[in-house]
Write a protein that holds these residues in place. Sequence first.
Motif, PDB file in Angstrom:
ATOM      1  N   CYS A  95       0.784  -1.372   0.105  1.00 21.84           N
ATOM      2  CA  CYS A  95       0.055  -0.194  -0.130  1.00 21.84           C
ATOM      3  C   CYS A  95       0.852   1.350  -0.063  1.00 21.84           C
ATOM      4  CB  CYS A  95      -0.922  -0.007   1.155  1.00 21.84           C
ATOM      5  SG  CYS A  95      -0.256   0.604   2.738  1.00 21.84           S
ATOM      6  N   HIS A  97       1.425   3.119   2.487  1.00 28.86           N
ATOM      7  CA  HIS A  97       1.148   4.148   3.533  1.00 28.86           C
ATOM      8  C   HIS A  97       0.779   3.508   4.990  1.00 28.86           C
ATOM      9  CE1 HIS A  97       0.085   6.532   0.028  1.00 28.86           C
ATOM     10  NE2 HIS A  97      -0.903   5.237  -0.622  1.00 28.86           N
ATOM     11  N   CYS A  98       0.708   2.152   5.086  1.00 35.19           N
ATOM     12  CA  CYS A  98       0.349   1.721   6.594  1.00 35.19           C
ATOM     13  C   CYS A  98       1.762   1.842   7.337  1.00 35.19           C
ATOM     14  CB  CYS A  98       0.022   0.327   6.275  1.00 35.19           C
ATOM     15  SG  CYS A  98       1.425  -0.933   6.062  1.00 35.19           S
ATOM     16  N   CYS A 101       4.908  -0.157   5.718  1.00 31.58           N
ATOM     17  CA  CYS A 101       5.341   0.384   4.599  1.00 31.58           C
ATOM     18  C   CYS A 101       5.974   1.682   5.027  1.00 31.58           C
ATOM     19  CB  CYS A 101       4.278   0.721   3.822  1.00 31.58           C
ATOM     20  SG  CYS A 101       3.608  -0.813   2.786  1.00 31.58           S
ATOM     21  N   CYS A 109       3.440  -5.424   4.813  1.00 36.31           N
ATOM     22  CA  CYS A 109       2.200  -4.235   4.503  1.00 36.31           C
ATOM     23  C   CYS A 109       1.070  -5.029   5.037  1.00 36.31           C
ATOM     24  CB  CYS A 109       2.206  -4.039   3.101  1.00 36.31           C
ATOM     25  SG  CYS A 109       0.654  -3.036   2.606  1.00 36.31           S
ATOM     26  N   THR A 110       0.209  -4.470   5.854  1.00 35.83           N
ATOM     27  CA  THR A 110      -0.871  -4.786   6.474  1.00 35.83           C
ATOM     28  C   THR A 110      -2.291  -4.325   5.826  1.00 35.83           C
ATOM     29  OG1 THR A 110      -0.823  -2.851   8.050  1.00 35.83           O
ATOM     30  CG2 THR A 110       0.055  -4.797   8.684  1.00 35.83           C
TER      31      THR A 110
HETATM   32 ZN   LIG Z   1       1.325  -1.122   3.579  1.00 34.24          ZN
END
Ligand SMILES: [Zn+2]
Length: 340
Positions: A95, A97-98, A101, A109-110
């Motif tokens: 993503c 943004h998490c 990341c 990445c979640t």
């Molecule tokens: Zn992520």
Amino acid sequence: MPNKMRVAQIARVNGPLEIVERPIPEPPADWVRIKVQACGICHSDSVVKEGLWPGLQFPRVPGHEVMGIIDAVGEGVSQWKVGERVGVGWHGGNCGHCDNCRRGDFFACTVDLKVTGISFDGGYGEYMVAPTMALARVPKELTPVEGAPLMCAGITTFNALRNSGARPGDLVAVLGLGGLGHLGVQYAAKMGFRTVGIARGKDKEALARKLGAIHYIDSQAQDPAAELAKLGGARVILATVTAGDAMSAVQGGLGPKGTLMVIGAAQSMQISPLVLITGAQEIKGWYSGNAVDSQDTLAFSVMSGVRSMNEVYPLDKVTEAYERMASGKARFRVVLTMGA
Ligand SMILES: [Zn+2]
Ligand SMILES: [Zn+2]
């Protein structure tokens, strides 16, 4: 241009690999379409065939050792051009943004961790689409068949070794001489490690030495831990086998502060906590890597001459090719080619 392509898909859990015609897909924004030239068959593709991945949707085209040419780009793609050669490996995107990341741990990445050939269709076919985040640039020196296995077997061993803490001149052992191990020995030797090959049987010795090992341990005839200890103890042992007992048998061969780097997915393994404590040892795992790690793997392989030994099959023979991989008898990686 034709508007149909042939792909090998799996339509249900434990279903066969069936070759079907589908419309050639259009790349969405920030994705590209790739005309696939070659795709390696990896043991991990069995998670598609056996439906083992959580949330996996059928039908699915497996394949995460892809080499091809960009043939169309989606909206907003500016860094990649039609005609460029690219590779796609296991890491299919994240993503960005998490929190993981933002820390640079893209593999964790979640929110939107994508795996090629699992989250979206992979390379067992004439065309595929992939997010730009998943693309690695391919040096001109590598043929598609040479490059394909480096996108998973290659990056997995290369990246594990370069993140293992070993330094040039250190004693590094590679346990297992199969698809991963035959690359691991080459990378270890080219990285400047004193490389030890460990495998079952005397007959693998010549191969291990040809690939760059300066010592060979036959784990059937010798105690690998004792033999490594005689050499001073390993700084790193790269465990590429899938047998937990073979991994347990080498722990005693680690030197002080040595690391057992596990990349073979064994069911379980035993360790001796006492040996771990008194030797200040580490046991560590490593995921393959992201697209730029793939790119580094390809570049290093060109520079150093590391190559996979491959058995090549046309897409039409995908079932035979997959069975060959699953038999464990391939020497050493199986690669599909897509023809023209
Ligand atoms: Zn992520
Ligand atoms: Zn793989």
